[in-house]
Design a protein around this motif. Structure first.
Motif, PDB file in Angstrom:
ATOM      1  N   ASN A  99       0.737  -1.083  -0.139  1.00 42.39           N
ATOM      2  CA  ASN A  99      -0.200  -0.053  -0.019  1.00 42.39           C
ATOM      3  C   ASN A  99       1.083   1.097   0.270  1.00 42.39           C
ATOM      4  O   ASN A  99       0.684   2.467  -0.366  1.00 42.39           O
ATOM      5  CB  ASN A  99      -0.761   0.151   1.248  1.00 42.39           C
ATOM      6  CG  ASN A  99      -1.617  -1.258   1.378  1.00 42.39           C
ATOM      7  OD1 ASN A  99      -0.825  -2.322   1.695  1.00 42.39           O
ATOM      8  ND2 ASN A  99      -2.788  -0.964   1.244  1.00 42.39           N
ATOM      9  N   THR A 100       2.199   1.302   0.845  1.00 43.73           N
ATOM     10  CA  THR A 100       2.810   2.339   0.883  1.00 43.73           C
ATOM     11  C   THR A 100       4.005   2.202   0.037  1.00 43.73           C
ATOM     12  O   THR A 100       5.042   3.333   0.128  1.00 43.73           O
ATOM     13  CB  THR A 100       3.419   2.780   2.387  1.00 43.73           C
ATOM     14  OG1 THR A 100       3.560   1.736   3.151  1.00 43.73           O
ATOM     15  CG2 THR A 100       1.860   3.256   3.062  1.00 43.73           C
ATOM     16  N   ILE A 120      -1.106 -11.475   3.176  1.00 41.45           N
ATOM     17  CA  ILE A 120       0.617 -11.713   2.667  1.00 41.45           C
ATOM     18  C   ILE A 120       0.622 -12.566   1.169  1.00 41.45           C
ATOM     19  O   ILE A 120      -0.453 -13.081   0.684  1.00 41.45           O
ATOM     20  CB  ILE A 120       1.122 -12.919   3.133  1.00 41.45           C
ATOM     21  CG1 ILE A 120       1.155 -12.585   5.109  1.00 41.45           C
ATOM     22  CG2 ILE A 120       2.455 -13.118   3.151  1.00 41.45           C
ATOM     23  CD1 ILE A 120       1.704 -13.412   5.849  1.00 41.45           C
ATOM     24  N   GLU A 121       0.941 -11.413   0.484  1.00 42.13           N
ATOM     25  CA  GLU A 121       1.246 -11.650  -0.938  1.00 42.13           C
ATOM     26  C   GLU A 121       1.238 -12.310  -1.541  1.00 42.13           C
ATOM     27  O   GLU A 121       1.848 -12.995  -2.942  1.00 42.13           O
ATOM     28  CB  GLU A 121       0.688 -10.310  -1.669  1.00 42.13           C
ATOM     29  CG  GLU A 121      -0.224  -9.400  -1.481  1.00 42.13           C
ATOM     30  CD  GLU A 121      -0.293  -8.086  -2.831  1.00 42.13           C
ATOM     31  OE1 GLU A 121       0.884  -7.618  -1.864  1.00 42.13           O
ATOM     32  OE2 GLU A 121      -1.894  -7.737  -2.240  1.00 42.13           O
ATOM     33  N   SER A 122       3.402 -12.826  -1.020  1.00 42.43           N
ATOM     34  CA  SER A 122       4.326 -13.318  -1.666  1.00 42.43           C
ATOM     35  C   SER A 122       5.092 -13.776  -0.088  1.00 42.43           C
ATOM     36  O   SER A 122       4.747 -12.625   0.734  1.00 42.43           O
ATOM     37  CB  SER A 122       5.107 -12.541  -2.593  1.00 42.43           C
ATOM     38  OG  SER A 122       5.834 -11.840  -1.893  1.00 42.43           O
ATOM     39  N   GLY A 123       5.423 -14.584   0.280  1.00 44.68           N
ATOM     40  CA  GLY A 123       6.053 -15.575   1.216  1.00 44.68           C
ATOM     41  C   GLY A 123       5.623 -16.005   2.179  1.00 44.68           C
ATOM     42  O   GLY A 123       3.860 -16.125   1.999  1.00 44.68           O
ATOM     43  N   ALA A 134      -7.179 -18.942   3.861  1.00 44.32           N
ATOM     44  CA  ALA A 134      -6.776 -19.471   3.013  1.00 44.32           C
ATOM     45  C   ALA A 134      -6.508 -18.424   1.753  1.00 44.32           C
ATOM     46  O   ALA A 134      -4.756 -19.421   0.908  1.00 44.32           O
ATOM     47  CB  ALA A 134      -7.213 -20.365   2.159  1.00 44.32           C
ATOM     48  N   GLN A 135      -7.321 -17.462   1.731  1.00 45.05           N
ATOM     49  CA  GLN A 135      -6.212 -16.212   0.662  1.00 45.05           C
ATOM     50  C   GLN A 135      -5.134 -15.745   1.146  1.00 45.05           C
ATOM     51  O   GLN A 135      -4.652 -14.910   0.395  1.00 45.05           O
ATOM     52  CB  GLN A 135      -7.539 -16.080   0.416  1.00 45.05           C
ATOM     53  CG  GLN A 135      -8.835 -16.098  -0.216  1.00 45.05           C
ATOM     54  CD  GLN A 135     -10.118 -15.294  -0.289  1.00 45.05           C
ATOM     55  OE1 GLN A 135      -9.920 -14.021  -0.170  1.00 45.05           O
ATOM     56  NE2 GLN A 135     -10.805 -15.760  -0.060  1.00 45.05           N
ATOM     57  N   GLY A 136      -4.330 -15.290   2.287  1.00 47.13           N
ATOM     58  CA  GLY A 136      -3.171 -14.858   2.631  1.00 47.13           C
ATOM     59  C   GLY A 136      -3.769 -14.149   3.765  1.00 47.13           C
ATOM     60  O   GLY A 136      -2.722 -12.687   4.396  1.00 47.13           O
ATOM     61  N   PHE A 137      -4.317 -13.967   4.611  1.00 49.91           N
ATOM     62  CA  PHE A 137      -5.718 -13.163   5.101  1.00 49.91           C
ATOM     63  C   PHE A 137      -4.642 -13.493   6.752  1.00 49.91           C
ATOM     64  O   PHE A 137      -5.148 -14.465   7.135  1.00 49.91           O
ATOM     65  CB  PHE A 137      -6.786 -12.645   5.165  1.00 49.91           C
ATOM     66  CG  PHE A 137      -7.195 -11.547   4.101  1.00 49.91           C
ATOM     67  CD1 PHE A 137      -6.839 -10.254   4.176  1.00 49.91           C
ATOM     68  CD2 PHE A 137      -7.867 -12.664   3.253  1.00 49.91           C
ATOM     69  CE1 PHE A 137      -6.927  -9.542   3.184  1.00 49.91           C
ATOM     70  CE2 PHE A 137      -8.086 -11.695   2.262  1.00 49.91           C
ATOM     71  CZ  PHE A 137      -7.763 -10.040   1.641  1.00 49.91           C
ATOM     72  N   LEU A 159       9.010 -11.008   2.954  1.00 51.12           N
ATOM     73  CA  LEU A 159       7.742 -10.973   2.114  1.00 51.12           C
ATOM     74  C   LEU A 159       6.770  -9.709   1.587  1.00 51.12           C
ATOM     75  O   LEU A 159       7.106  -9.154   1.837  1.00 51.12           O
ATOM     76  CB  LEU A 159       6.732 -12.027   3.201  1.00 51.12           C
ATOM     77  CG  LEU A 159       6.389 -11.147   4.818  1.00 51.12           C
ATOM     78  CD1 LEU A 159       5.189 -10.507   4.346  1.00 51.12           C
ATOM     79  CD2 LEU A 159       6.314 -12.955   5.700  1.00 51.12           C
ATOM     80  N   GLU A 160       5.845 -10.070   1.340  1.00 55.00           N
ATOM     81  CA  GLU A 160       5.292  -8.507   0.599  1.00 55.00           C
ATOM     82  C   GLU A 160       3.924  -8.532   1.042  1.00 55.00           C
ATOM     83  O   GLU A 160       3.138  -9.721   1.243  1.00 55.00           O
ATOM     84  CB  GLU A 160       4.999  -8.484  -1.275  1.00 55.00           C
ATOM     85  CG  GLU A 160       6.467  -8.596  -1.456  1.00 55.00           C
ATOM     86  CD  GLU A 160       6.311  -8.335  -3.270  1.00 55.00           C
ATOM     87  OE1 GLU A 160       5.279  -7.696  -3.664  1.00 55.00           O
ATOM     88  OE2 GLU A 160       7.608  -8.505  -3.474  1.00 55.00           O
ATOM     89  N   LEU A 161       3.684  -7.544   2.302  1.00 54.09           N
ATOM     90  CA  LEU A 161       1.729  -8.028   2.215  1.00 54.09           C
ATOM     91  C   LEU A 161       1.337  -6.594   1.792  1.00 54.09           C
ATOM     92  O   LEU A 161       1.720  -5.617   1.028  1.00 54.09           O
ATOM     93  CB  LEU A 161       2.065  -7.533   4.060  1.00 54.09           C
ATOM     94  CG  LEU A 161       2.753  -6.290   4.284  1.00 54.09           C
ATOM     95  CD1 LEU A 161       1.571  -5.789   4.919  1.00 54.09           C
ATOM     96  CD2 LEU A 161       2.878  -7.843   6.020  1.00 54.09           C
TER      97      LEU A 161
END
Length: 112
Positions: free
Chosen positions: A12-13, A53-56, A74-77, A89-91
């Protein structure tokens, strides 16, 4: 003895911070010194620190299902106060937290 730290990127930032595997994602975020990062109960019960969490990889402790459903998990939240990095990781902050951190993005930060 070397302590491993991981790099965490906030989509986001476009900010980055380092976080140890024994430190929550929220604890690492607080090191940015940003007043816009919402901090609530720190125990997984309030849900204000919800991120995706988008990756990692991250290890998560118990989270309230009223804030993170099994489908969302399950979707990473995760709740940043209950998640520990296991890799770089990327969030991305979920809508409630995103409004807070993005609103403060354009504001100048005081220098020490």
């Amino acid at each position: 003895m070397t302590t491993t730290s991981f790099s965490v990127a906030i989509g986001n930032t476009q900010e980055r911070y380092t976080c140890r595997p024994d430190q929550t994602l929220l604890g690492g975020m607080e090191q940015l010194g940003r007043k816009g990062i919402p901090v609530g109960c720190r125990g997984g019960g309030c849900g204000v620190c919800k991120v995706r969490i988008e990756s990692g990889r991250a290890r998560c402790e118990r989270m309230s299902r009223c804030h993170v459903t099994a489908d969302e998990e399950a979707q990473g939240f995760v709740l940043a106060c209950r998640a520990y990095p296991q890799s770089d990781l990327e969030l991305r902050a979920a809508p409630r937290m995103a409004r807070c951190i993005e609103r403060h993005l354009a504001q100048p930060h005081p220098h020490p």
